[in-house]
Design a protein around this motif. Structure first.
Motif, PDB file in Angstrom:
ATOM      1  N   LEU A 133      -5.106  -4.084 -11.337  1.00 28.57           N
ATOM      2  CA  LEU A 133      -5.298  -4.595  -9.978  1.00 28.57           C
ATOM      3  C   LEU A 133      -6.610  -5.359  -9.826  1.00 28.57           C
ATOM      4  CD1 LEU A 133      -4.084  -1.532  -7.860  1.00 28.57           C
ATOM      5  CD2 LEU A 133      -2.977  -3.768  -8.012  1.00 28.57           C
ATOM      6  N   LEU A 161       3.636  -3.573 -14.987  1.00 26.52           N
ATOM      7  CA  LEU A 161       2.501  -2.962 -14.293  1.00 26.52           C
ATOM      8  C   LEU A 161       2.966  -2.264 -13.024  1.00 26.52           C
ATOM      9  CD1 LEU A 161      -0.302  -5.636 -14.687  1.00 26.52           C
ATOM     10  CD2 LEU A 161      -0.302  -3.315 -15.603  1.00 26.52           C
ATOM     11  N   ASN A 162       3.923  -2.869 -12.322  1.00 26.63           N
ATOM     12  CA  ASN A 162       4.453  -2.230 -11.118  1.00 26.63           C
ATOM     13  C   ASN A 162       5.100  -0.897 -11.451  1.00 26.63           C
ATOM     14  OD1 ASN A 162       3.707  -3.765  -8.934  1.00 26.63           O
ATOM     15  ND2 ASN A 162       5.469  -5.136  -9.050  1.00 26.63           N
ATOM     16  N   LEU A 204      10.825   3.566  -5.228  1.00 27.00           N
ATOM     17  CA  LEU A 204      10.522   3.071  -6.566  1.00 27.00           C
ATOM     18  C   LEU A 204      10.785   4.133  -7.622  1.00 27.00           C
ATOM     19  CD1 LEU A 204       7.130   1.494  -5.550  1.00 27.00           C
ATOM     20  CD2 LEU A 204       9.243   0.243  -5.959  1.00 27.00           C
ATOM     21  N   GLY A 232       2.762   0.126  -6.684  1.00 27.90           N
ATOM     22  CA  GLY A 232       3.745  -0.503  -7.548  1.00 27.90           C
ATOM     23  C   GLY A 232       4.848  -1.208  -6.788  1.00 27.90           C
ATOM     24  N   LEU A 233       4.639  -1.455  -5.497  1.00 30.76           N
ATOM     25  CA  LEU A 233       5.662  -2.161  -4.714  1.00 30.76           C
ATOM     26  C   LEU A 233       5.734  -3.621  -5.151  1.00 30.76           C
ATOM     27  CD1 LEU A 233       4.686  -0.772  -1.209  1.00 30.76           C
ATOM     28  CD2 LEU A 233       6.763  -0.214  -2.452  1.00 30.76           C
ATOM     29  N   PRO A 234       6.947  -4.177  -5.211  1.00 29.77           N
ATOM     30  CA  PRO A 234       7.070  -5.589  -5.566  1.00 29.77           C
ATOM     31  C   PRO A 234       6.514  -6.483  -4.441  1.00 29.77           C
ATOM     32  CG  PRO A 234       9.218  -4.641  -5.057  1.00 29.77           C
ATOM     33  CD  PRO A 234       8.247  -3.518  -5.060  1.00 29.77           C
ATOM     34  N   THR A 235       6.097  -7.679  -4.812  1.00 30.64           N
ATOM     35  CA  THR A 235       5.475  -8.608  -3.871  1.00 30.64           C
ATOM     36  C   THR A 235       6.302  -8.778  -2.605  1.00 30.64           C
ATOM     37  OG1 THR A 235       4.677  -9.781  -5.791  1.00 30.64           O
ATOM     38  CG2 THR A 235       4.475 -10.916  -3.684  1.00 30.64           C
ATOM     39  N   ARG A 256       2.311   1.523 -12.003  1.00 32.41           N
ATOM     40  CA  ARG A 256       1.642   1.949 -10.772  1.00 32.41           C
ATOM     41  C   ARG A 256       2.556   2.848  -9.949  1.00 32.41           C
ATOM     42  NH1 ARG A 256      -0.807  -3.742 -10.772  1.00 32.41           N
ATOM     43  NH2 ARG A 256       1.156  -4.533  -9.983  1.00 32.41           N
ATOM     44  N   ALA A 257       3.843   2.559 -10.008  1.00 34.61           N
ATOM     45  CA  ALA A 257       4.779   3.325  -9.201  1.00 34.61           C
ATOM     46  C   ALA A 257       4.836   4.775  -9.655  1.00 34.61           C
ATOM     47  CB  ALA A 257       6.168   2.702  -9.272  1.00 34.61           C
ATOM     48  N   ARG A 302      -0.130  -2.399  -3.136  1.00 29.38           N
ATOM     49  CA  ARG A 302       0.069  -2.892  -4.509  1.00 29.38           C
ATOM     50  C   ARG A 302      -0.113  -1.763  -5.507  1.00 29.38           C
ATOM     51  NH1 ARG A 302      -3.786  -7.294  -5.890  1.00 29.38           N
ATOM     52  NH2 ARG A 302      -2.609  -7.325  -7.825  1.00 29.38           N
TER      53      ARG A 302
END
Lengths: 347, 347
Positions: free
Chosen positions: A70, A97-98, A132, B254-257, A101-102, B251
């Motif tokens: 990040l 990476l998502n 997620l 891990g949430l998508p954009t 992080r999730a 972010r």
């Protein structure tokens, strides 16, 4: 690459949860790339609490953000490696990476008021984590996923000792106190059962009494959910209370790492000593503060040699000439200081 | 403070605003040198004796001092007597109310169009800041606002009606609210006076289609007035929100954009756009004068334009008051909408 930390612990055979080695990060300031992290290394084993200490601007938060991928837009990784459960994080795609992080890494930040979304309820902000991680909802029984996510969100609030979680889950962040908000953010972190929680100055924005409550909550969670925690702080008192091992950073570099007991008993690096002396002591009825004189150098114009030398009481001519190497002094202890170069083996 | 007392206070304020507006408009129009206000009451070219004129002048209190005339005027206003419009050949209030639905339909369509185009464009520009898409959006929106609306209206008519007709392509209507034939063969019973709504309610799809086709060009021309503002404000607001701490926390989950923008950022970023859209709706309700004239749209603006050309001061004053009222009411509605978007807003 190598790290002293690998030699350090008895648990060296297990794959560490986090292993950072030689991480260098640069920041773009006024069109120039400035070195903000210089070959930072640290390791955290499962179930361990690692205190990462240093003054503001020493690079603690940049290290934390690097782990989760990040880094801000004006920062870039210039080298090194970050391994999470043995897997390299650097160079992963945004999607990967998502995923990470999730599920694997959760962050808790300094000021809960600004880190919670003002227009979403507490429950919505916790429950979205389950979107997620649907596997966390497997034990849904007859409930729909939505309801199960909501139920688990309430349980998470209960876990962080929020009174009346069934009502708080419907509340908006601005309806809660700062301490409650920080508990909510901690609940968000825990709900995904992460491998690593990174807590970045999480009590700094809170009142002293609330700080104490949050710290005792963390101490409790260490036992109950076997938290693996990277605890970033500038407060040596917090480190003493919670950490197993400690890494001291100064101006983008690790200057000393050791287990907590050893560091508090016999700090080696002059900066570690100075940091420990900033903890106020009561001496003959008088509270004594010993601030560190001077200020941390600007990243744009760092001093030559050891970056701490202008403020160091023990500096000698070597210090302004050459950057000190990292030295493994005793088992489990690494120091980067010219004072000890005679007596130890250089890495 | 409850919602009701807030609305009550705002409505009281509305009274003051209207008093101010009526004063300004009345004194400017009645005090204009060289124009006899009596002219507004008599048909041009109709011969009248001096005696008849004098008695009419007395009857209308036009022989009194101006401030007293104003008092008479306001007293009549409150009784619902806004005067008689020579241009419309009916009482001012009736004439305005009869044409209100056409104007509302046009203005609402224009605002919906400018938000429907402007919000996504602003979001894209913010997410692609300083890249090709951003530059394109900014250039197009600035160019759009730089065209005079009447000129653009004429160009639209030329292209979509005349040239496409010449080429044998399907065309869009360039004048009026409804096709002449369909209005004769299959008329609707007016309920709201909004053709789109009424035709849907009565299930007359052919009528609906015709009304919709007639709406396309004028509402597009009108929407360009606010489109640029909506795009710019959406972009700036989104950029501001994306810098917030709670976006970083989102972010870090891990949430998508897509989720971050739509769920976490948009609701926080939309408030200034809502204000703009509301203000614009107010402006368009009164400012559709030019577009309504170009497209022969049978709305209030069209009538007001004729009134100005005819020196019909009674109509013009009434129109101005009417528009001011709508402006204040629309702003009140927008302020109440904030509470829907942002839970922190309470009245």
């Amino acid at each position: 690459m190598t790290s002293a930390t690998r030699r350090s612990g008895a648990a060296a055979t297990a794959v560490p949860v986090l292993e950072i080695s030689d991480l260098s990060v640069e920041l773009s300031i006024g069109g120039r790339w400035i070195q903000a992290l210089d070959r930072v290394g640290l390791t955290i084993q499962r179930g361990e609490v690692l205190g990462l200490v240093g003054e503001s601007g020493s690079g603690k938060s940049l290290t934390a953000l690097s782990i989760a991928g990040l880094l801000p837009g004006n920062a870039r990784v210039a080298g090194g490696s970050i391994r999470l459960n043995g897997e390299e994080v650097l160079g992963k795609s945004e999607q990967a990476l998502n995923r990470l992080r999730a599920r694997s890494v959760a962050l808790v930040f300094q000021n809960p008021t600004s880190y919670l979304n003002p227009v979403l309820t507490v429950g919505a902000q916790i429950a979205e984590i389950f979107e997620l991680n649907p596997e966390l909802l497997e034990a849904a029984g007859g409930r729909t996923r939505r309801r199960e996510a909501w139920r688990q969100s309430i349980e998470a609030l209960r876990l962080v000792r929020i009174p009346d979680p069934e009502r708080v889950v419907e509340r908006y962040p601005f309806e809660l106190s700062g301490g409650m908000q920080q508990r909510v953010v901690i609940a968000m972190a825990l709900v995904r059962q992460p491998d690593l929680v990174i807590a970045d100055e999480i009590t700094t924005a809170l009142d002293v009494t609330v700080q104490a409550q949050i710290l005792s909550l963390l101490a409790e969670l260490r036992r109950t959910v076997r938290l693996t925690l990277l605890l970033i702080t500038h407060d040596m008192g917090i480190v003493a209370q919670l950490a197993d091992r400690v890494v001291v950073m100064y101006s983008g570099s690790v200057v000393e790492s050791s287990d907590v007991r050893t560091l508090f008993k016999s700090p080696r690096h002059p900066y570690s000593k100075a940091l420990l002396e900033t903890v106020p002591t009561i001496d003959g009825g008088r509270t004594v503060f010993r601030p560190i004189r001077g200020a941390m150098p600007a990243l744009t114009d760092p001093p030559a040699g050891c970056r701490f030398h202008p403020r160091c009481p023990d500096a000698f001519d070597q210090c302004s000439r050459r950057k000190p190497e990292r030295l493994a002094l005793d088992p489990g202890r690494v120091v980067a200081c010219h004072l000890y170069e005679g007596g130890a083996v250089s890495e | 403070m409850g919602l009701l007392s807030y609305v009550a206070r705002r409505l009281a304020l509305l009274g003051l605003v209207l008093l101010g507006v009526s004063m300004v408009v009345f004194f400017v129009l009645r005090g204009m040198p060289g124009v006899d206000p009596l002219a507004a009451y008599i048909a041009p070219g109709l011969p009248m004796s001096a005696d008849a004129l004098a008695s009419l002048r007395r009857q209308l209190h036009l022989d009194e001092p101006l401030p007293l005339q104003y008092v008479y005027y306001v007293a009549n206003l409150l009784k619902g007597d806004w005067g008689y419009s020579r241009t419309a050949a009916q009482p001012v209030l009736d004439a305005l109310l009869a044409r209100l639905p056409a104007t509302v339909e046009l203005a609402v369509a224009a605002v919906l169009l400018s938000t429907a185009l402007g919000i996504p464009a602003g979001i894209v520009a913010a997410l692609r800041k300083d890249r090709a898409a951003d530059v394109a959006v900014r250039v197009v929106s600035i160019t759009g606002i730089s065209f005079p609306v009447f000129w653009l209206g004429i160009i639209l008519q030329l292209v979509f009606f005349y040239y496409m007709g010449q080429l044998g392509l399907p065309t869009l209507p360039s004048r009026g609210r409804i096709g002449d034939t369909i209005a004769l063969i299959d008329p609707i019973t007016p309920m709201t006076g909004l053709y789109l709504v009424d035709s849907l309610l009565t299930g007359k799809l052919a009528f609906f289609g015709s009304a919709l086709r007639h709406l396309v060009l004028p509402s597009f021309a009108l929407s360009l007035i606010s489109l640029a503002a909506v795009v710019r404000i959406m972009r700036a607001s989104m950029l501001e929100v994306l810098r917030q701490d709670y976006i970083l926390l989102a972010r870090s989950k891990g949430l998508p954009t897509r989720t971050i923008v739509m769920r976490h950022a948009l609701r926080n970023a939309i408030t200034p756009v809502l204000t703009t859209a509301g203000t614009t709706l107010g402006i368009l309700l009164g400012g559709a004068v030019v577009v309504e004239t170009v497209f022969s749209w049978p709305g209030m603006g069209n009538l007001a334009a004729q009134g100005i050309l005819n020196n019909d001061s009674i109509l013009v004053v009434g129109f101005t008051l009417f528009v001011a009222t709508m402006m204040v009411v629309v702003n009140l509605v927008v302020d109440l909408l904030y509470a829907v978007v942002d839970p922190r807003v309470r009245y």
